[in-house]
Design a protein around this motif. Structure first.
Motif, PDB file in Angstrom:
ATOM      1  N   GLY A 382       0.781  -1.227   0.000  1.00  0.00           N
ATOM      2  CA  GLY A 382       0.000   0.000   0.000  1.00  0.00           C
ATOM      3  C   GLY A 382       0.808   1.269   0.000  1.00  0.00           C
ATOM      4  O   GLY A 382       0.337   2.306   0.442  1.00  0.00           O
ATOM      5  N   HIS A 383       2.046   1.245  -0.501  1.00  0.00           N
ATOM      6  CA  HIS A 383       2.881   2.435  -0.437  1.00  0.00           C
ATOM      7  C   HIS A 383       2.266   3.596  -1.207  1.00  0.00           C
ATOM      8  O   HIS A 383       2.367   4.743  -0.809  1.00  0.00           O
ATOM      9  N   ALA A 384       1.611   3.277  -2.333  1.00  0.00           N
ATOM     10  CA  ALA A 384       1.092   4.354  -3.172  1.00  0.00           C
ATOM     11  C   ALA A 384      -0.036   5.110  -2.495  1.00  0.00           C
ATOM     12  O   ALA A 384      -0.337   6.243  -2.852  1.00  0.00           O
ATOM     13  N   GLU A 385      -0.671   4.476  -1.492  1.00  0.00           N
ATOM     14  CA  GLU A 385      -1.808   5.114  -0.849  1.00  0.00           C
ATOM     15  C   GLU A 385      -1.439   5.796   0.464  1.00  0.00           C
ATOM     16  O   GLU A 385      -2.276   6.397   1.106  1.00  0.00           O
ATOM     17  N   GLU A 386      -0.174   5.671   0.878  1.00  0.00           N
ATOM     18  CA  GLU A 386       0.205   6.292   2.134  1.00  0.00           C
ATOM     19  C   GLU A 386       0.194   7.805   2.013  1.00  0.00           C
ATOM     20  O   GLU A 386       0.565   8.350   0.968  1.00  0.00           O
ATOM     21  N   PRO A 387      -0.241   8.531   3.043  1.00  0.00           N
ATOM     22  CA  PRO A 387      -0.262   9.985   2.960  1.00  0.00           C
ATOM     23  C   PRO A 387       1.144  10.537   2.832  1.00  0.00           C
ATOM     24  O   PRO A 387       2.112   9.969   3.357  1.00  0.00           O
ATOM     25  N   TYR A 388       1.267  11.623   2.127  1.00  0.00           N
ATOM     26  CA  TYR A 388       2.568  12.260   1.936  1.00  0.00           C
ATOM     27  C   TYR A 388       3.088  12.795   3.263  1.00  0.00           C
ATOM     28  O   TYR A 388       2.359  13.414   4.031  1.00  0.00           O
ATOM     29  N   ASP A 389       4.341  12.501   3.550  1.00  0.00           N
ATOM     30  CA  ASP A 389       4.973  12.968   4.779  1.00  0.00           C
ATOM     31  C   ASP A 389       5.674  14.287   4.487  1.00  0.00           C
ATOM     32  O   ASP A 389       6.663  14.332   3.758  1.00  0.00           O
ATOM     33  N   ALA A 390       5.137  15.366   5.043  1.00  0.00           N
ATOM     34  CA  ALA A 390       5.650  16.701   4.722  1.00  0.00           C
ATOM     35  C   ALA A 390       6.833  17.106   5.576  1.00  0.00           C
ATOM     36  O   ALA A 390       7.353  18.199   5.412  1.00  0.00           O
ATOM     37  N   ARG A 391       7.275  16.249   6.503  1.00  0.00           N
ATOM     38  CA  ARG A 391       8.398  16.624   7.351  1.00  0.00           C
ATOM     39  C   ARG A 391       9.662  16.791   6.522  1.00  0.00           C
ATOM     40  O   ARG A 391       9.882  16.055   5.554  1.00  0.00           O
ATOM     41  N   PRO A 392      10.519  17.735   6.894  1.00  0.00           N
ATOM     42  CA  PRO A 392      11.811  17.830   6.214  1.00  0.00           C
ATOM     43  C   PRO A 392      12.636  16.574   6.469  1.00  0.00           C
ATOM     44  O   PRO A 392      12.534  15.952   7.533  1.00  0.00           O
ATOM     45  N   ARG A 393      13.455  16.231   5.498  1.00  0.00           N
ATOM     46  CA  ARG A 393      14.233  15.000   5.590  1.00  0.00           C
ATOM     47  C   ARG A 393      15.706  15.308   5.839  1.00  0.00           C
ATOM     48  O   ARG A 393      16.246  16.274   5.311  1.00  0.00           O
ATOM     49  N   ILE A 394      16.333  14.449   6.643  1.00  0.00           N
ATOM     50  CA  ILE A 394      17.763  14.563   6.925  1.00  0.00           C
ATOM     51  C   ILE A 394      18.420  13.255   6.489  1.00  0.00           C
ATOM     52  O   ILE A 394      17.974  12.174   6.863  1.00  0.00           O
ATOM     53  N   LEU A 395      19.476  13.365   5.701  1.00  0.00           N
ATOM     54  CA  LEU A 395      20.222  12.191   5.262  1.00  0.00           C
ATOM     55  C   LEU A 395      21.452  12.030   6.147  1.00  0.00           C
ATOM     56  O   LEU A 395      22.288  12.935   6.241  1.00  0.00           O
ATOM     57  N   VAL A 466      25.558   9.090  -3.737  1.00  0.00           N
ATOM     58  CA  VAL A 466      24.930  10.082  -2.872  1.00  0.00           C
ATOM     59  C   VAL A 466      23.982  10.972  -3.681  1.00  0.00           C
ATOM     60  O   VAL A 466      22.880  11.308  -3.227  1.00  0.00           O
ATOM     61  N   LEU A 467      24.384  11.334  -4.891  1.00  0.00           N
ATOM     62  CA  LEU A 467      23.508  12.145  -5.743  1.00  0.00           C
ATOM     63  C   LEU A 467      22.211  11.405  -6.053  1.00  0.00           C
ATOM     64  O   LEU A 467      21.124  12.011  -6.045  1.00  0.00           O
ATOM     65  N   GLN A 468      22.301  10.111  -6.320  1.00  0.00           N
ATOM     66  CA  GLN A 468      21.090   9.329  -6.581  1.00  0.00           C
ATOM     67  C   GLN A 468      20.181   9.311  -5.355  1.00  0.00           C
ATOM     68  O   GLN A 468      18.957   9.427  -5.467  1.00  0.00           O
ATOM     69  N   THR A 469      20.775   9.150  -4.198  1.00  0.00           N
ATOM     70  CA  THR A 469      19.970   9.131  -2.974  1.00  0.00           C
ATOM     71  C   THR A 469      19.321  10.480  -2.730  1.00  0.00           C
ATOM     72  O   THR A 469      18.143  10.566  -2.370  1.00  0.00           O
ATOM     73  N   ILE A 470      20.068  11.550  -2.931  1.00  0.00           N
ATOM     74  CA  ILE A 470      19.508  12.894  -2.751  1.00  0.00           C
ATOM     75  C   ILE A 470      18.406  13.152  -3.759  1.00  0.00           C
ATOM     76  O   ILE A 470      17.357  13.732  -3.429  1.00  0.00           O
ATOM     77  N   ASP A 471      18.601  12.724  -4.993  1.00  0.00           N
ATOM     78  CA  ASP A 471      17.551  12.869  -6.008  1.00  0.00           C
ATOM     79  C   ASP A 471      16.257  12.202  -5.561  1.00  0.00           C
ATOM     80  O   ASP A 471      15.152  12.700  -5.826  1.00  0.00           O
ATOM     81  N   ARG A 472      16.402  11.074  -4.870  1.00  0.00           N
ATOM     82  CA  ARG A 472      15.222  10.295  -4.493  1.00  0.00           C
ATOM     83  C   ARG A 472      14.525  10.847  -3.261  1.00  0.00           C
ATOM     84  O   ARG A 472      13.301  10.962  -3.234  1.00  0.00           O
ATOM     85  N   ILE A 473      15.297  11.199  -2.212  1.00  0.00           N
ATOM     86  CA  ILE A 473      14.641  11.562  -0.954  1.00  0.00           C
ATOM     87  C   ILE A 473      14.566  13.073  -0.725  1.00  0.00           C
ATOM     88  O   ILE A 473      13.824  13.528   0.125  1.00  0.00           O
ATOM     89  N   ARG A 474      15.368  13.860  -1.457  1.00  0.00           N
ATOM     90  CA  ARG A 474      15.337  15.326  -1.359  1.00  0.00           C
ATOM     91  C   ARG A 474      15.505  15.821   0.076  1.00  0.00           C
ATOM     92  O   ARG A 474      14.622  16.463   0.650  1.00  0.00           O
ATOM     93  N   PRO A 475      16.642  15.549   0.699  1.00  0.00           N
ATOM     94  CA  PRO A 475      16.848  16.027   2.077  1.00  0.00           C
ATOM     95  C   PRO A 475      17.146  17.518   2.101  1.00  0.00           C
ATOM     96  O   PRO A 475      17.593  18.095   1.099  1.00  0.00           O
ATOM     97  N   THR A 476      16.934  18.132   3.240  1.00  0.00           N
ATOM     98  CA  THR A 476      17.324  19.537   3.424  1.00  0.00           C
ATOM     99  C   THR A 476      18.641  19.655   4.177  1.00  0.00           C
ATOM    100  O   THR A 476      19.216  20.738   4.263  1.00  0.00           O
ATOM    101  N   ALA A 477      19.129  18.540   4.729  1.00  0.00           N
ATOM    102  CA  ALA A 477      20.423  18.541   5.417  1.00  0.00           C
ATOM    103  C   ALA A 477      21.039  17.151   5.302  1.00  0.00           C
ATOM    104  O   ALA A 477      20.329  16.144   5.212  1.00  0.00           O
ATOM    105  N   VAL A 478      22.375  17.117   5.291  1.00  0.00           N
ATOM    106  CA  VAL A 478      23.130  15.869   5.267  1.00  0.00           C
ATOM    107  C   VAL A 478      24.098  15.888   6.443  1.00  0.00           C
ATOM    108  O   VAL A 478      24.793  16.887   6.676  1.00  0.00           O
ATOM    109  N   VAL A 479      24.152  14.792   7.198  1.00  0.00           N
ATOM    110  CA  VAL A 479      25.059  14.668   8.331  1.00  0.00           C
ATOM    111  C   VAL A 479      26.007  13.514   8.048  1.00  0.00           C
ATOM    112  O   VAL A 479      25.573  12.369   7.878  1.00  0.00           O
TER     113      VAL A 479
END
Length: 745
Positions: A382-395, A466-479
């Motif tokens: 059911g991934h396609a039906e899960e609500p969008y998570d608007a929280r900022p992402r950190i990688l 790392v670029l592929q991962t960032i393209d996919r998850i679109r983080p706002t910060a990387v640690v």
């Protein structure tokens, strides 16, 4: 790890087919799993998947897109929580995955077990990826029954026949399957002046002819044919000096394979003759698409009259003759399509599953699984039906150290950044799977050592990953946590200049070492230095460098620990006897000239039972009732089970043992490249917080351990005066300040 006698709960879900593999495989294995899922779904079989981080994959995506698509369609369930499961049939794809990652399995109760040998044990360089005898024993132990072996093709069958029990070898090969109708590509009757030949594979040297003469014979360089390549052609370029102008080369994944095949008149595939091509998924795709395939003769045993077979010197003649004879060309296409449908179609796979389960499908019809009672259905993805998570992402990116320190520190931050932000992990540690137990998404990125790549190539690979991962998850910060930021980071920053970067860098470096690394701080917006109880003894280059310094970081706080009785029960330990933890890495418990063996001998002489933390050191452990092996993570949650410890003085163990009040004899690992464990252990001893030895002997250890048993609690109590509190929360605050729409925890 899965047990040989699993006892699932009554409500444990039951599935018809449980596929166990490294679901990141990028090529034929993943596509074949996806095709089998579809075939099983169409036939009424339920399918579940378990992902293991195996040793063969250098792909950052946690699940291959073709498999992920089937999960999202509800055709299969990905099991990620480690809960027990029942399966009528367990299918293990690639023996190397089970050999290296069996400890990642949950408890599984299986009626039938099949190991699909996707490749021969050895590659062309003689490297042994798996030992069939060893894999067989692992499966016997895990599932309590003899597994059956299913080679993927005749060449693999020959490679493993002498290495598995005859009774375990299935009579038929577990050939890959394909949806013939979905791959069929109608072709125009209009023909050009010259044939268009092509090939599709990854750009590995073993997948190309070994010498230039063979290469020119099967893929002309004189312009007489158009040659199209999907997957890159670096090995060919290396042999020829340059790529011919009559060749069109596309990188792997540049276009859908079906679209590529639709533009070919012939599929010509020749490789290094030393390479055992286990099956050839791309060949099957070409045949199903309706393009004649010209192959080396050894493939005839597998594909029969579906393809055309020729030595390299005959390829030009065969292609030219068939291209000029339209009727013969069409007859070959029809013959190939019929052969593929009969042997490699969905119906063939359904019949294969039914045969193993003792069912008899009607010819050409789907099978209704003959389960006595309806099996409880696994929850759909059911991934396609899960609500969008608007929280900022950190990688969070962890380097690959000698232990768990980098990954554990990042987990310490991540659990305190959530729920305001959504953590994602990209880890070079082969223990990356533990991140999933915390509810965070993770990807495994093989280190330079794991891939065997040269430094320049690996750093480019790191940046691309790392670029592929960032393209996919679109983080706002990387640690990033590590002592040496990788050279690919500036390229990633240039591509995504708006993402904030944090360097988490512990101190206590050996004096005079690593000064060149400090200049890399310019790549980051913030440098965080986790504190160290032994900071007054820090003489390394980081001691005077600029950083946001926080208290010593541990994953857990004191209040998170189990009480003594609960801790011992969780580890399966006796509730009463004195108990010691020995955490010194690999060793032999019966060799008293070894640190581990001497530690255990000294403790045993004092009447203290022993727990060791690494399975590798359990040689002979079955002969000693008082030597236990523990492999729980995080083990620190159960530290109150122990009366004392003998441990290396790495950052994690040092601070966890002292903060959580475990009387400890530290034995520093002096082989580390940068971490000054000796200074850390010496400082703790000088402050009477613990004892230390440069190496362990029974005579030297006994008086120190005796004092720890009687006065250790008072000694370690002195840590409270040094401890400013867990710095993980402050580190998380520094990180979340860089992330829009969050407030510091």
């Amino acid at each position: 790890m899965a047990s040989s006698t699993p006892v699932p709960a009554i409500d444990t879900p039951t599935v018809d087919v449980l596929d166990v593999s490294d679901l990141r495989f990028a090529g034929g294995t993943a596509h074949s799993i996806a095709e089998e899922i579809k075939a099983q779904h169409n036939a009424g079989y339920s399918t579940a998947l378990i992902h293991l981080n195996g040793p063969l994959v250098a792909k950052v995506s946690p699940v291959n897109p073709s498999i992920r698509h089937e999960i999202e369609q509800g055709h299969a369930e990905l099991l990620v929580r480690g809960d027990p499961v029942r399966a009528r049939l367990v299918v293990i794809r690639h023996p190397a995955v089970l050999q290296d990652a069996a400890d990642q399995l949950p408890p599984i109760e299986a009626e039938h077990v099949v190991i699909v040998a996707n490749a021969a044990p050895h590659d062309i360089d003689g490297h042994e990826h798996y030992r069939p005898e060893h894999v067989h024993r692992i499966a016997q132990r895990l599932f309590g029954q003899e597994p059956r072996w299913a080679p993927i093709g005749p060449l693999v069958r020959k490679a493993i026949t002498s290495r598995v029990p005859p009774s375990a070898l299935m009579e038929s090969d577990w050939v890959n399957i394909i949806d013939v109708d979905a791959w069929s590509s109608p072709r125009s009757d209009v023909r050009g002046d010259q044939p268009v030949i092509g090939r599709h594979s990854r750009s590995s040297p073993q997948k190309w002819p070994r010498d230039a003469e063979t290469l020119r014979a099967v893929y002309p360089v004189d312009g007489s044919w158009r040659v199209q390549v999907l997957g890159g052609a670096e090995p060919a370029e290396a042999l020829l000096g340059q790529l011919p102008g009559s060749w069109d080369v596309y990188e792997f994944g540049a276009m859908p394979p079906r679209d590529f095949l639709a533009g070919l008149d012939f599929f010509v595939y020749y490789h290094d003759p030393r390479w055992i091509e286990a099956f050839g998924r791309t060949i099957l795709e070409a045949l199903a698409s309706g393009v004649p395939a010209v192959l080396p003769p050894h493939f005839e045993e597998l594909f029969g009259d579906a393809a055309i077979y020729a030595d390299p010197g005959d390829v030009r003649r065969i292609v030219d003759e068939l291209y000029a004879d339209r009727d013969a060309y069409e007859k070959q296409v029809k013959r190939a399509t019929a052969a593929v449908r009969a042997r490699f179609g969905y119906e063939a796979h359904v019949a294969r599953i039914a045969g193993i389960l003792g069912e008899q499908p009607a010819p050409g019809q789907a099978v209704t699984p003959a389960t006595e009672n309806a099996s409880p259905q696994l929850p759909q993805a059911g991934h396609a039906e899960e609500p969008y998570d608007a929280r900022p992402r950190i990688l969070f990116i962890s380097s690959n150290g000698s232990g768990m320190g980098h990954l554990t520190r990042l987990l310490s931050y991540a659990v305190r950044c959530a729920p305001e932000a959504e953590p994602h992990f990209l880890s070079l540690s082969q223990a990356a799977h533990i991140v999933g137990s915390f509810g965070f998404e993770y990807e495994y990125l093989p280190s330079m050592t794991a891939t065997g790549l040269a430094p320049a190539r690996w750093h480019a690979y790191f940046a691309e990953s790392v670029l592929q991962t960032i393209d996919r998850i679109r983080p706002t910060a990387v640690v990033f946590d590590g002592t040496w930021p990788y050279e690919g980071i500036p390229a990633v920053r240039e591509a995504y200049p708006d993402i904030a970067w944090v360097w988490s860098r512990r101190g206590m470096w050996k004096p005079g070492v690593g000064g060149d690394r400090l200049s890399k701080a310019a790549w980051f917006d913030v440098v965080i230095e986790p504190g160290d109880f032994a900071a007054p003894a820090d003489r390394g280059v980081t001691a005077s460098s600029n950083a946001e310094r926080v208290g010593p970081v541990t994953l857990l706080d004191v209040d998170d620990l189990d009480e003594r009785a609960a801790a011992r029960a969780a580890l399966g330990l006796d509730p009463e006897p004195p108990m010691a933890l020995v955490s010194l890495g690999a060793g032999n418990i019966n060799d008293t000239s070894d640190d581990v063996g001497a530690s255990i001998a000294a403790l045993r002489g004092m009447g203290v039972q022993v727990c060791v933390t690494r399975p590798e050191i359990a040689a002979g452990a079955d002969n000693h009732h008082d030597v236990h092996v523990v492999r729980t993570y995080p083990l620190s949650r159960h530290y109150r089970a122990f009366d004392l410890a003998i441990s290396a003085s790495g950052y994690n163990s040092f601070h966890e043992l002292l903060r959580f009040g475990v009387p400890t004899l530290f034995v520093p690992n002096r082989a580390t490249a940068l971490d000054n464990q000796a200074a850390r252990a010496q400082y703790a001893a000088e402050q009477r917080l613990a004892h230390q030895l440069p190496s362990v002997s029974v005579d030297a250890a006994k008086p120190l351990l005796a004092e720890l048993m009687t006065h250790g609690a008072q000694m370690v109590e002195g840590v409270r005066q040094l401890d400013p509190g867990n710095g993980a929360a402050d580190a998380a605050a520094h990180i979340t300040r860089l992330v829009p729409n969050t407030s510091a925890p």
